[in-house]
Design a protein around this motif. Structure first.
Motif, PDB file in Angstrom:
ATOM      1  N   LEU A  80     -17.080  -7.479  -4.531  1.00  0.00           N
ATOM      2  CA  LEU A  80     -16.136  -7.333  -3.345  1.00  0.00           C
ATOM      3  C   LEU A  80     -14.625  -7.174  -4.129  1.00  0.00           C
ATOM      4  CD1 LEU A  80     -17.429 -10.075  -0.949  1.00  0.00           C
ATOM      5  CD2 LEU A  80     -17.925  -7.455  -0.757  1.00  0.00           C
ATOM      6  N   LEU A  81     -14.394  -5.687  -4.480  1.00  0.00           N
ATOM      7  CA  LEU A  81     -13.601  -5.571  -5.442  1.00  0.00           C
ATOM      8  C   LEU A  81     -12.172  -6.024  -4.477  1.00  0.00           C
ATOM      9  CD1 LEU A  81     -14.362  -2.058  -6.586  1.00  0.00           C
ATOM     10  CD2 LEU A  81     -14.623  -4.379  -7.927  1.00  0.00           C
ATOM     11  N   HIS A  82     -10.914  -6.422  -5.255  1.00  0.00           N
ATOM     12  CA  HIS A  82      -9.648  -6.893  -4.695  1.00  0.00           C
ATOM     13  C   HIS A  82      -8.444  -6.301  -5.550  1.00  0.00           C
ATOM     14  CE1 HIS A  82     -12.326  -9.481  -2.530  1.00  0.00           C
ATOM     15  NE2 HIS A  82     -11.492  -9.678  -1.745  1.00  0.00           N
ATOM     16  N   LEU A  83      -7.641  -5.791  -5.153  1.00  0.00           N
ATOM     17  CA  LEU A  83      -6.411  -5.332  -6.005  1.00  0.00           C
ATOM     18  C   LEU A  83      -5.371  -6.180  -6.032  1.00  0.00           C
ATOM     19  CD1 LEU A  83      -4.849  -3.124  -7.494  1.00  0.00           C
ATOM     20  CD2 LEU A  83      -4.109  -2.173  -5.534  1.00  0.00           C
ATOM     21  N   VAL A  84      -4.669  -6.795  -7.105  1.00  0.00           N
ATOM     22  CA  VAL A  84      -3.500  -7.668  -7.059  1.00  0.00           C
ATOM     23  C   VAL A  84      -2.353  -6.849  -7.531  1.00  0.00           C
ATOM     24  CG1 VAL A  84      -2.459  -9.722  -7.821  1.00  0.00           C
ATOM     25  CG2 VAL A  84      -4.634  -9.446  -7.295  1.00  0.00           C
ATOM     26  N   PHE A  85      -1.226  -6.638  -6.734  1.00  0.00           N
ATOM     27  CA  PHE A  85      -0.233  -5.891  -7.229  1.00  0.00           C
ATOM     28  C   PHE A  85       1.115  -6.498  -6.718  1.00  0.00           C
ATOM     29  CE2 PHE A  85      -0.573  -4.096  -3.192  1.00  0.00           C
ATOM     30  CZ  PHE A  85       0.678  -3.461  -2.907  1.00  0.00           C
ATOM     31  N   GLY A  86       2.068  -6.165  -7.074  1.00  0.00           N
ATOM     32  CA  GLY A  86       3.623  -6.642  -6.297  1.00  0.00           C
ATOM     33  C   GLY A  86       4.669  -5.876  -6.834  1.00  0.00           C
ATOM     34  N   GLY A  87       5.824  -6.251  -6.293  1.00  0.00           N
ATOM     35  CA  GLY A  87       7.263  -5.586  -6.581  1.00  0.00           C
ATOM     36  C   GLY A  87       8.312  -6.223  -5.723  1.00  0.00           C
ATOM     37  N   GLU A  88       9.450  -5.730  -6.266  1.00  0.00           N
ATOM     38  CA  GLU A  88      10.676  -6.222  -5.420  1.00  0.00           C
ATOM     39  C   GLU A  88      10.770  -5.537  -4.071  1.00  0.00           C
ATOM     40  OE1 GLU A  88      15.123  -7.474  -6.744  1.00  0.00           O
ATOM     41  OE2 GLU A  88      13.933  -6.398  -8.085  1.00  0.00           O
ATOM     42  N   LEU A  89      11.157  -6.255  -3.132  1.00  0.00           N
ATOM     43  CA  LEU A  89      11.190  -5.670  -1.699  1.00  0.00           C
ATOM     44  C   LEU A  89      12.916  -5.401  -1.407  1.00  0.00           C
ATOM     45  CD1 LEU A  89       9.028  -7.997   0.407  1.00  0.00           C
ATOM     46  CD2 LEU A  89       8.362  -5.823  -0.750  1.00  0.00           C
ATOM     47  N   THR A  90      13.111  -4.443  -0.754  1.00  0.00           N
ATOM     48  CA  THR A  90      14.314  -3.999  -0.329  1.00  0.00           C
ATOM     49  C   THR A  90      14.971  -5.097   0.640  1.00  0.00           C
ATOM     50  OG1 THR A  90      13.759  -2.459   1.415  1.00  0.00           O
ATOM     51  CG2 THR A  90      14.178  -1.580  -0.681  1.00  0.00           C
ATOM     52  N   SER A  91      14.019  -5.609   1.572  1.00  0.00           N
ATOM     53  CA  SER A  91      14.493  -6.571   2.401  1.00  0.00           C
ATOM     54  C   SER A  91      13.251  -7.701   2.698  1.00  0.00           C
ATOM     55  CB  SER A  91      14.781  -5.737   3.804  1.00  0.00           C
ATOM     56  OG  SER A  91      14.753  -6.717   4.533  1.00  0.00           O
ATOM     57  N   LEU A  92      13.606  -8.801   3.100  1.00  0.00           N
ATOM     58  CA  LEU A  92      12.606  -9.937   3.516  1.00  0.00           C
ATOM     59  C   LEU A  92      12.027  -9.665   4.701  1.00  0.00           C
ATOM     60  CD1 LEU A  92      14.152 -13.278   1.702  1.00  0.00           C
ATOM     61  CD2 LEU A  92      12.979 -11.343   0.852  1.00  0.00           C
ATOM     62  N   ASP A  93      12.411  -8.990   5.283  1.00  0.00           N
ATOM     63  CA  ASP A  93      12.030  -8.496   6.737  1.00  0.00           C
ATOM     64  C   ASP A  93      10.704  -7.612   6.804  1.00  0.00           C
ATOM     65  OD1 ASP A  93      13.998 -10.250   7.718  1.00  0.00           O
ATOM     66  OD2 ASP A  93      15.221  -8.457   8.013  1.00  0.00           O
ATOM     67  N   HIS A  94      10.693  -6.858   5.821  1.00  0.00           N
ATOM     68  CA  HIS A  94       9.335  -5.930   5.753  1.00  0.00           C
ATOM     69  C   HIS A  94       8.975  -5.408   4.474  1.00  0.00           C
ATOM     70  CE1 HIS A  94      13.372  -3.866   6.213  1.00  0.00           C
ATOM     71  NE2 HIS A  94      12.591  -3.036   5.433  1.00  0.00           N
ATOM     72  N   VAL A  95       7.822  -4.773   4.248  1.00  0.00           N
ATOM     73  CA  VAL A  95       7.321  -4.493   3.039  1.00  0.00           C
ATOM     74  C   VAL A  95       7.884  -3.139   2.666  1.00  0.00           C
ATOM     75  CG1 VAL A  95       5.238  -4.170   1.824  1.00  0.00           C
ATOM     76  CG2 VAL A  95       5.482  -6.072   3.441  1.00  0.00           C
ATOM     77  N   ASP A  96       8.954  -2.940   2.168  1.00  0.00           N
ATOM     78  CA  ASP A  96       9.327  -1.552   1.452  1.00  0.00           C
ATOM     79  C   ASP A  96       9.895  -2.032   0.010  1.00  0.00           C
ATOM     80  OD1 ASP A  96       9.310   0.456   3.273  1.00  0.00           O
ATOM     81  OD2 ASP A  96      11.170   0.008   4.439  1.00  0.00           O
ATOM     82  N   PHE A  97       9.204  -1.362  -0.837  1.00  0.00           N
ATOM     83  CA  PHE A  97       9.572  -1.634  -2.434  1.00  0.00           C
ATOM     84  C   PHE A  97      10.799  -1.058  -2.945  1.00  0.00           C
ATOM     85  CE2 PHE A  97       5.069  -2.580  -1.822  1.00  0.00           C
ATOM     86  CZ  PHE A  97       4.892  -3.664  -2.481  1.00  0.00           C
ATOM     87  N   ARG A  98      11.762  -1.602  -3.508  1.00  0.00           N
ATOM     88  CA  ARG A  98      12.821  -1.331  -3.940  1.00  0.00           C
ATOM     89  C   ARG A  98      12.768   0.122  -4.936  1.00  0.00           C
ATOM     90  NH1 ARG A  98      17.375  -3.658  -3.691  1.00  0.00           N
ATOM     91  NH2 ARG A  98      16.659  -5.775  -3.389  1.00  0.00           N
TER      92      ARG A  98
END
Length: 78
Positions: free
Chosen positions: A10-28
């Protein structure tokens, strides 16, 4: 002779980054995404996610996510 059944991957991808705003998921900056890895089960993905999330706790805009790749690959299955 008893054959051992391998658990279903059951494959799972882990990733992350810095967001432009804490209100939604938009990466800087998409070129700066941190691809932690692909893991064979949720438990190991959660361990990796937790380690990265705790390591970046001082940056409130940094977020890590777990993507259930097995659901994308087989939307009808579990």
């Amino acid at each position: 002779m008893v054959s051992e059944e391998k658990p279903k991957q059951l494959l799972h991808l882990v990733f992350g980054g810095e967001l432009t705003s804490l209100d939604h998921v938009d990466f800087r900056d998409l070129s700066q995404l941190d691809i932690v890895g692909i893991f064979p089960d949720y438990a190991s993905a959660l361990t990796a996610w937790r380690g990265k999330a705790q390591a970046t706790v001082d940056n409130a805009a940094m977020r890590y996510f777990i993507v259930h790749m097995h659901r994308l690959l087989d939307p009808q299955g579990q």
